[in-house]
Design an enzyme around this catalytic site. Structure first.
Site, PDB file in Angstrom:
ATOM      1  N   CYS A 246       0.833  -1.204   0.000  1.00 24.03           N
ATOM      2  CA  CYS A 246       0.000   0.000   0.000  1.00 24.03           C
ATOM      3  C   CYS A 246       0.866   1.251   0.000  1.00 24.03           C
ATOM      4  CB  CYS A 246      -0.922   0.016   1.213  1.00 24.03           C
ATOM      5  SG  CYS A 246      -2.019   1.447   1.233  1.00 24.03           S
TER       6      CYS A 246
ATOM      7  N   LYS B 147       0.478  -9.623  -1.966  1.00 27.05           N
ATOM      8  CA  LYS B 147       0.069  -8.570  -2.893  1.00 27.05           C
ATOM      9  C   LYS B 147       1.239  -7.633  -3.138  1.00 27.05           C
ATOM     10  CE  LYS B 147      -3.675  -5.340  -3.928  1.00 27.05           C
ATOM     11  NZ  LYS B 147      -5.000  -4.841  -3.504  1.00 27.05           N
TER      12      LYS B 147
END
Length: 303
Positions: A131, A166
């Site tokens: 992120c 991710k």
């Protein structure tokens, strides 16, 4: 009619379409709009150990063919997600979920993984090491092979569920980081997260976002995502969930041809709340037009 089924680490999905974390909440905004069980799975909103308000406002900025967001992982925290959000979602969605978890330290990732391992509705852990909108965590882990490996190993030790890492596109060599995750025991990969971007208010001579920078998503990033999925598919032997600018059934097929076994749809949900439903309904027609009998046959077919 084409067979839309696909598999992620032994979990069969009725189709490859998954709303991406952060763009579908915990389903509350969508379950009155259409039957959520049409979806292959749902990657619910990124969950942290403690509740997070997120970044200061403004935290959304429009761009040509996309958007910037600096929401900053706003969520009610692990305890409330497990006690309230997931039981509520289970009344409307009856398939294995993808649990997106975000830590600010390895012990936090471990705590999140241990907790989600006990949730029957969760099928896959999607470990967010990428992120770009938070400080002290997130992308700081995802830009280093060593850090990605350390997080992967720590999470794998405390869960029996498949672990998908991710990955961030904000690196010089995504292949080396993908291989580091695989070597550390990852069961799969999810890519890409958003690209780091910025907008400036030229009248006020200051950044549009309070956070100054944010994650760029939407159709403009799709070619980058396809390229990275294709590169990684040729370097690893574990399955990939592809994402980044997907907004149509044709995009899903292109992403799968690049190497994705399933595909997450993100920013498109914020433009059209029926985006995932429409893509799933469109897939059989596009498959028929392209002579595709089984979607699973095209995974990674482009060499």
């Amino acid at each position: 009619m084409a067979d839309l089924r696909t598999t992620l680490s032994g979990i069969e999905l009725s189709n490859p379409v998954i709303p991406a974390s952060g763009t579908f909440g915990y389903g509350r905004e969508f379950w009155d709009l259409y039957d959520l069980d049409i979806l292959g799975s749902i990657s619910f909103k990124g969950t942290t150990v403690e509740p997070r308000y997120g970044n200061d406002l403004p935290r959304i900025a429009e761009c040509a063919s996309g958007m910037l967001n600096a929401v900053g992982l706003q969520n009610p925290g692990l305890a409330e997600v497990i006690s309230d959000e997931l039981p509520a979602l289970a009344e409307h969605f009856h398939k294995p979920l993808v649990a997106n978890i975000s830590g600010f330290s390895i012990p936090e990732y471990v705590k999140l993984a241990e907790a989600m391992d006990q949730v029957d509705a969760v099928g896959i852990l999607e470990v967010n090491v990428s992120c770009p909108n938070v400080h002290g965590g997130g992308m700081a882990f995802g830009t280093s092979c060593e850090n990605v490996a350390a997080v992967t190993k720590a999470v794998k030790e405390v869960t029996k569920k498949p672990v998908y890492i991710k990955l961030s596109p904000n690196v010089t060599d995504i292949v080396s980081i993908a291989k580091a995750a695989e070597d550390a025991g990852a069961d799969g990969l999810a890519l890409i997260n958003t690209l780091l971007g910025m907008r400036i208010d030229i009248k006020r001579r200051r950044p549009v976002l309070a956070n100054k920078t944010g994650g760029f998503s939407g159709p403009a990033v799709f070619p980058v995502a396809v390229r990275m999925v294709w590169q990684v598919k040729h370097a690893v032997s574990i399955p990939i969930i592809g994402m980044g600018g997907v907004s149509s059934a044709s995009d899903v097929i292109e992403m799968m041809m690049a190497g994705a076994s399933a595909v997450e749809v993100g920013a498109a949900n914020l433009v059209n709340p029926y985006a995932c439903r429409d893509i799933i309904e469109e897939l059989p027609e596009v498959c028929g037009r392209l002579g595709i009998e089984k979607l699973s046959d095209i995974i990674g077919c482009v060499k």
